[in-house]
Design a protein around this motif. Structure first.
Motif, short mmCIF file in Angstrom:
data_model
loop_
_atom_site.label_atom_id
_atom_site.label_comp_id
_atom_site.label_asym_id
_atom_site.label_seq_id
_atom_site.Cartn_x
_atom_site.Cartn_y
_atom_site.Cartn_z
N VAL A 124 0.85 -1.19 0.00
CA VAL A 124 0.00 0.00 0.00
C VAL A 124 0.89 1.24 0.00
O VAL A 124 1.92 1.27 0.68
N VAL A 125 0.50 2.24 -0.78
CA VAL A 125 1.17 3.54 -0.76
C VAL A 125 0.16 4.56 -0.24
O VAL A 125 -0.90 4.73 -0.83
N VAL A 126 0.48 5.18 0.89
CA VAL A 126 -0.36 6.25 1.42
C VAL A 126 0.30 7.56 1.01
O VAL A 126 1.35 7.94 1.54
N ASN A 127 -0.31 8.25 0.05
CA ASN A 127 0.28 9.45 -0.54
C ASN A 127 -0.36 10.71 0.06
O ASN A 127 -1.35 10.65 0.76
N LYS A 128 0.24 11.84 -0.25
CA LYS A 128 -0.20 13.15 0.23
C LYS A 128 -0.03 13.29 1.74
O LYS A 128 -0.86 13.88 2.43
N THR A 129 1.09 12.75 2.25
CA THR A 129 1.36 12.88 3.68
C THR A 129 1.63 14.32 4.07
O THR A 129 1.66 14.64 5.26
N ASP A 130 1.83 15.20 3.08
CA ASP A 130 1.95 16.62 3.41
C ASP A 130 0.61 17.20 3.87
O ASP A 130 0.58 18.18 4.63
N LEU A 131 -0.49 16.58 3.46
CA LEU A 131 -1.82 17.06 3.86
C LEU A 131 -2.29 16.42 5.15
O LEU A 131 -3.07 17.02 5.90
N ASP A 132 -1.86 15.17 5.37
CA ASP A 132 -2.26 14.41 6.56
C ASP A 132 -1.25 13.28 6.70
O ASP A 132 -0.93 12.63 5.71
N PRO A 133 -0.71 13.06 7.89
CA PRO A 133 0.32 12.02 8.02
C PRO A 133 -0.18 10.62 7.65
O PRO A 133 0.63 9.74 7.33
N GLY A 134 -1.48 10.40 7.71
CA GLY A 134 -2.03 9.10 7.28
C GLY A 134 -1.63 7.94 8.16
O GLY A 134 -1.59 6.80 7.70
N LEU A 135 -1.33 8.23 9.44
CA LEU A 135 -0.79 7.17 10.30
C LEU A 135 -1.82 6.10 10.62
O LEU A 135 -1.48 4.91 10.66
N ALA A 136 -3.07 6.49 10.85
CA ALA A 136 -4.10 5.50 11.19
C ALA A 136 -4.32 4.56 10.00
O ALA A 136 -4.43 3.34 10.16
N LEU A 137 -4.36 5.14 8.82
CA LEU A 137 -4.55 4.33 7.61
C LEU A 137 -3.37 3.38 7.41
O LEU A 137 -3.54 2.19 7.09
N ALA A 138 -2.17 3.91 7.62
CA ALA A 138 -0.98 3.08 7.46
C ALA A 138 -0.99 1.93 8.48
O ALA A 138 -0.71 0.78 8.13
N ASP A 139 -1.38 2.24 9.72
CA ASP A 139 -1.44 1.21 10.76
C ASP A 139 -2.46 0.13 10.41
O ASP A 139 -2.22 -1.06 10.62
N ARG A 140 -3.59 0.57 9.89
CA ARG A 140 -4.64 -0.37 9.52
C ARG A 140 -4.13 -1.37 8.49
O ARG A 140 -4.36 -2.58 8.59
N CYS A 141 -3.42 -0.86 7.48
CA CYS A 141 -2.94 -1.73 6.41
C CYS A 141 -1.78 -2.60 6.88
O CYS A 141 -1.67 -3.77 6.52
N ARG A 142 -0.91 -2.02 7.72
CA ARG A 142 0.19 -2.83 8.28
C ARG A 142 -0.38 -3.94 9.16
O ARG A 142 0.11 -5.07 9.14
#
Ligand SMILES: Nc1nc2c(ncn2[C@@H]2O[C@H](COP(=O)(O)OP(=O)(O)OP(=O)(O)O)[C@@H](O)[C@H]2O)c(=O)[nH]1
Ligand SMILES: [Mg+2]
Ligand SMILES: [Zn+2]
Length: 304
Positions: A124-142
């Protein structure tokens, strides 16, 4: 490799002609001899093929197709069966924005399942981390068992890591419109000649319309496979009972279910539901499973 014969990778088909990447450069080739006969596998993008020069000219003949590691197929709209789209894919990268547009976890899960159903590793690639770190989404996928790359095409975060992940492999890049796929790929390799609208699935027309996929060479021996409508690929042949195997965090628990044909909904002694209730499996991953299961159970059985 003799001077006369070589092996190449099919990049694209246009009518009866295939563009094939070889160590000596890209050549045009047509089917010849045994490769042309009925019953031989139809040659698709990503196939490794044997080439021999055609007499008098620059054209090559495809004399054989090497065994495939995997094959993406797409359901034929009005007919029966599936049409092969691309072969020998190393990985599927599902790109989502951390925000703008808001990530849709069920869509991400569907694309991950398509990869799993076709036996292809996914990340999974969580892009646009400049707008939001996307940590919850990254954790969910990990938590589900996937490698996650957090990137920003704007700040450059994670671009080197993404480039390394693509290096030397054949990758399908997919994900919702607006996630930043084209922007990211241009950041990885500036000047990349992606077919406009092909990666995006928009504006396809003319000679390319019927072509299933195109491979684009990247620097250093990597390839991107552009499959318009990847989400239409691959779920069609999946038996409902096989779906749980396409969720890595469920796969590991299936032996614990009381019934061998457990569909992990209301059955007693279900190890998957126990894991959901104890918080080991994310509830919205389970919700994706249930939604896709219902879809597969209702799907017409006309693929064979
Ligand atoms: N802030 C920010 N904007 C980005 C980033 N990456 C892409 N964008 C913007 O997001 C918009 C969509 O990017 P695209 O690359 O066209 O998205 P795509 O995934 O290729 O979309 P489709 O081709 O429609 O599937 C563009 O306006 C980009 O400039 C990023 O990392 N940060
Ligand atoms: Mg795009
Ligand atoms: Zn179960």
């Amino acid at each position: 490799m003799s001077e006369a014969e070589c092996t190449g990778t099919v990049l694209e088909r246009e009518g009866a002609t295939y563009r094939v990447a070889t160590p000596q450069g890209t050549v045009e080739a047509i089917l010849r001899g045994k490769a042309k006969q009925d019953g031989q596998p139809r040659v698709v993008v990503g196939d490794r093929v044997r080439l021999a020069p055609e007499p008098g000219g620059t054209l090559f003949g495809i004399t054989a197709v090497e065994p495939r590691r995997n094959l993406l197929g797409r359901r034929v709209p009005e007919g029966r069966g599936t049409r092969p789209v691309a072969a020998n894919i190393d990985q599927v990268l599902v790109v989502t924005a951390a925000r703008d547009p808001a990530p849709v976890p069920q869509l991400i899960d569907r694309l991950l399942v398509v990869a799993e159903a076709n036996g292809i590793p996914a990340a999974v690639v969580v892009n646009k981390t400049d707008l939001d770190p996307g940590l919850a989404l990254a954790d969910r996928c990990r938590g589900a068992g996937y490698a996650v790359h957090r990137t920003s095409a704007r700040t450059g975060e994670g671009i080197a890591e993404l480039r390394a992940c693509l290096a030397g492999r054949v990758s399908v890049v997919t994900g919702p419109s607006g996630a930043g796929k084209s922007t990211l790929l241009n950041a990885v390799q500036p000047g990349l000649a992606l077919r406009t609208g092909a990666i995006s699935g928009k504006g396809r027309r003319g000679t390319h319309t019927t072509v299933g996929a195109v491979m684009v060479p990247l620097a250093g021996g990597a390839f991107l496979v552009d499959t318009p409508g990847f989400s239409e690929v691959g779920l069609w042949g999946l038996e409902p009972g096989e779906l749980a195997r396409c969720f890595p965090e469920m796969r590991a628990r299936l032996d614990g279910c009381r019934f061998g044909d457990c569909r992990h909904r209301a059955e007693p002694g279900c190890a998957v539901r126990e894991a959901v209730e104890s918080g080991v499996i994310a509830p919205d991953r389970y919700a994706s499973y249930v939604a896709l299961l219902a879809e597969l159970e209702q799907a017409p059985r006309d693929w064979e």
